[in-house]
Design an enzyme around this catalytic site. Sequence first.
Site, PDB file in Angstrom:
ATOM      1  N   GLU A 105       0.799  -1.238   0.000  1.00 48.63           N
ATOM      2  CA  GLU A 105       0.000   0.000   0.000  1.00 48.63           C
ATOM      3  C   GLU A 105       0.827   1.283   0.000  1.00 48.63           C
ATOM      4  O   GLU A 105       0.590   2.192   0.799  1.00 48.63           O
ATOM      5  CB  GLU A 105      -0.966  -0.022   1.204  1.00 48.63           C
ATOM      6  CG  GLU A 105      -1.866  -1.243   1.203  1.00 48.63           C
ATOM      7  CD  GLU A 105      -2.750  -1.363   2.432  1.00 48.63           C
ATOM      8  OE1 GLU A 105      -2.698  -0.470   3.298  1.00 48.63           O
ATOM      9  OE2 GLU A 105      -3.489  -2.352   2.530  1.00 48.63           O
ATOM     10  N   GLU A 221      -6.338 -10.664  -1.346  1.00 48.32           N
ATOM     11  CA  GLU A 221      -7.139 -10.482  -0.118  1.00 48.32           C
ATOM     12  C   GLU A 221      -8.631 -10.417  -0.445  1.00 48.32           C
ATOM     13  O   GLU A 221      -9.358  -9.561   0.057  1.00 48.32           O
ATOM     14  CB  GLU A 221      -6.706  -9.196   0.602  1.00 48.32           C
ATOM     15  CG  GLU A 221      -5.232  -9.134   0.922  1.00 48.32           C
ATOM     16  CD  GLU A 221      -4.819  -7.919   1.743  1.00 48.32           C
ATOM     17  OE1 GLU A 221      -5.695  -7.234   2.280  1.00 48.32           O
ATOM     18  OE2 GLU A 221      -3.603  -7.669   1.837  1.00 48.32           O
TER      19      GLU A 221
HETATM   20  O1  G3I Z   1      -3.711  -7.999  18.812  1.00 48.01           O
HETATM   21  C1  G3I Z   1      -4.430  -6.943  19.450  1.00 48.01           C
HETATM   22  C2  G3I Z   1      -4.977  -7.397  20.709  1.00 48.01           C
HETATM   23  O2  G3I Z   1      -3.912  -7.706  21.587  1.00 48.01           O
HETATM   24  C3  G3I Z   1      -5.880  -6.301  21.300  1.00 48.01           C
HETATM   25  O3  G3I Z   1      -6.476  -6.766  22.458  1.00 48.01           O
HETATM   26  C4  G3I Z   1      -6.946  -5.901  20.291  1.00 48.01           C
HETATM   27  C5  G3I Z   1      -7.796  -4.753  20.781  1.00 48.01           C
HETATM   28  O4  G3I Z   1      -8.488  -4.143  19.684  1.00 48.01           O
HETATM   29  O5  G3I Z   1      -6.313  -5.491  19.146  1.00 48.01           O
HETATM   30  C6  G3I Z   1      -5.573  -6.512  18.546  1.00 48.01           C
HETATM   31  O6  G3I Z   1      -4.999  -6.085  17.373  1.00 48.01           O
HETATM   32  C7  G3I Z   1      -5.861  -5.880  16.283  1.00 48.01           C
HETATM   33  C8  G3I Z   1      -5.457  -6.866  15.190  1.00 48.01           C
HETATM   34  O7  G3I Z   1      -6.177  -6.583  14.018  1.00 48.01           O
HETATM   35  C9  G3I Z   1      -5.708  -8.318  15.589  1.00 48.01           C
HETATM   36  O8  G3I Z   1      -7.073  -8.522  15.799  1.00 48.01           O
HETATM   37  C10 G3I Z   1      -5.690  -4.455  15.809  1.00 48.01           C
HETATM   38  O9  G3I Z   1      -6.243  -3.574  16.780  1.00 48.01           O
HETATM   39  C11 G3I Z   1      -6.375  -4.235  14.495  1.00 48.01           C
HETATM   40  O10 G3I Z   1      -6.020  -2.950  13.988  1.00 48.01           O
HETATM   41  C12 G3I Z   1      -5.898  -5.293  13.515  1.00 48.01           C
HETATM   42  O11 G3I Z   1      -6.562  -5.100  12.281  1.00 48.01           O
HETATM   43  C13 G3I Z   1      -5.991  -5.723  11.161  1.00 48.01           C
HETATM   44  C14 G3I Z   1      -5.574  -4.638  10.163  1.00 48.01           C
HETATM   45  O12 G3I Z   1      -5.151  -5.252   8.962  1.00 48.01           O
HETATM   46  C15 G3I Z   1      -4.424  -3.792  10.677  1.00 48.01           C
HETATM   47  O13 G3I Z   1      -3.257  -4.562  10.873  1.00 48.01           O
HETATM   48  C16 G3I Z   1      -7.040  -6.646  10.569  1.00 48.01           C
HETATM   49  O14 G3I Z   1      -7.271  -7.742  11.461  1.00 48.01           O
HETATM   50  C17 G3I Z   1      -6.561  -7.183   9.240  1.00 48.01           C
HETATM   51  O15 G3I Z   1      -7.604  -7.896   8.600  1.00 48.01           O
HETATM   52  C18 G3I Z   1      -6.161  -6.012   8.339  1.00 48.01           C
HETATM   53  O16 G3I Z   1      -5.662  -6.548   7.144  1.00 48.01           O
HETATM   54  C19 G3I Z   1      -5.352  -5.603   6.122  1.00 48.01           C
HETATM   55  C20 G3I Z   1      -4.103  -6.124   5.405  1.00 48.01           C
HETATM   56  O17 G3I Z   1      -3.069  -6.335   6.332  1.00 48.01           O
HETATM   57  C21 G3I Z   1      -3.686  -5.161   4.297  1.00 48.01           C
HETATM   58  N1  G3I Z   1      -4.781  -4.909   3.386  1.00 48.01           N
HETATM   59  C22 G3I Z   1      -6.024  -4.461   3.996  1.00 48.01           C
HETATM   60  C23 G3I Z   1      -6.476  -5.441   5.079  1.00 48.01           C
HETATM   61  C24 G3I Z   1      -7.798  -5.022   5.686  1.00 48.01           C
HETATM   62  O18 G3I Z   1      -7.670  -3.791   6.347  1.00 48.01           O
END
Ligand code: G3I
Length: 321
Positions: A105, A221
Amino acid sequence: MHDAGYAHLIAAQSTMIVAENAMKWRALHPESGHYDFAAADRIVNFAQRNGIQMRGHNLVWHEAMPEWFALSVTHENARQVLNSHIRTVMGRYSGRMHSWDVVNEAIHTEGGRPDGLRDTPWLELIGDDYIDFSFRAARAAEPFALLTYNEFGLEYDSDADGVKRTLVYEMLRGLRQRGVPIDAVGIQSHLRAGTNETIGYGLRSFIRQCRGLGLKVFVTELDVDDSRLPNDVAVRDAAVAEIYKNYVSLALEEGVSAVMMWGITDRYTWLDKAKPRPDGAHARPLPFDEKLQPTSAFFAITEAFRQRNPPQGKPVRAEAF
Ligand code: G3I
């Protein structure tokens, strides 16, 4: 996560998997110089035990960065920190990965730069050549995996997606011209149901252009956001399935060489948190529902593959059974 039914479904249905979050910086590199490979190792070992290929996601992104990064990475040490992360992570899984999303990205059409480069810590700390640097470091660290540039917002015929396709294509063309080692482009394919947007000529010509540069093209994805559709499950499933059928057919027709979903079951989808339905119902964006049963989406995807690769051999006549 311990969910035996889920693990069984993945093993039965997948030929390649990707960790949704476990290989991002925040998960792998929680403290400066300290790595935690526990979750990523579990996934890689699961894949290997089940004869499933593995994609890596991702090495250079502006999101999911650990806290320490902003506090201690500077213009002076950024290249060394990035190179060391890439060597450590890619080195650990060397020879076991089909491909890696090296840069994720990097283009942002509203950023105002003529080259479209997103204003990220990497651009700020390393400079305009950070993408070249990252791919070169990746090839040096791991000669086997296909090095991929991964991007969203490339799918629709809209003007906005068209502008982004042009900027991404120009960026990729530059990489190839400069001899930067890149093997593939990943089209994320987070799609939306219940809008009047179309997918067709824009994406087709983008895929052809990328293949013309000698790059493989992956769908990386794929899922379909159903939050704009009414609550009725039959209505939602039919609309989502239709999008899958058309999209996967287009991708296969254009020579896309891998189709990856962003999740396999509605039980675990990022969309429930990130783009919740206004009525509070769970999203149904994936080929298996919350009970791990196949939905219309599953049959639509299967049908798209079957039409592209019909079963080999003489058709068996019905009365033979
Ligand atoms: O791991 C922590 C956990 O310890 C905590 O308690 C919790 C509280 O909200 O958060 C957890 O982390 C979250 C993580 O997902 C695991 O669930 C983050 O807040 C959250 O921001 C994270 O979101 C991910 C996001 O990328 C950011 O990394 C999504 O699951 C994931 O599906 C999304 O994937 C992205 C790809 O990497 C790139 N392309 C777009 C796609 C969708 O946004």
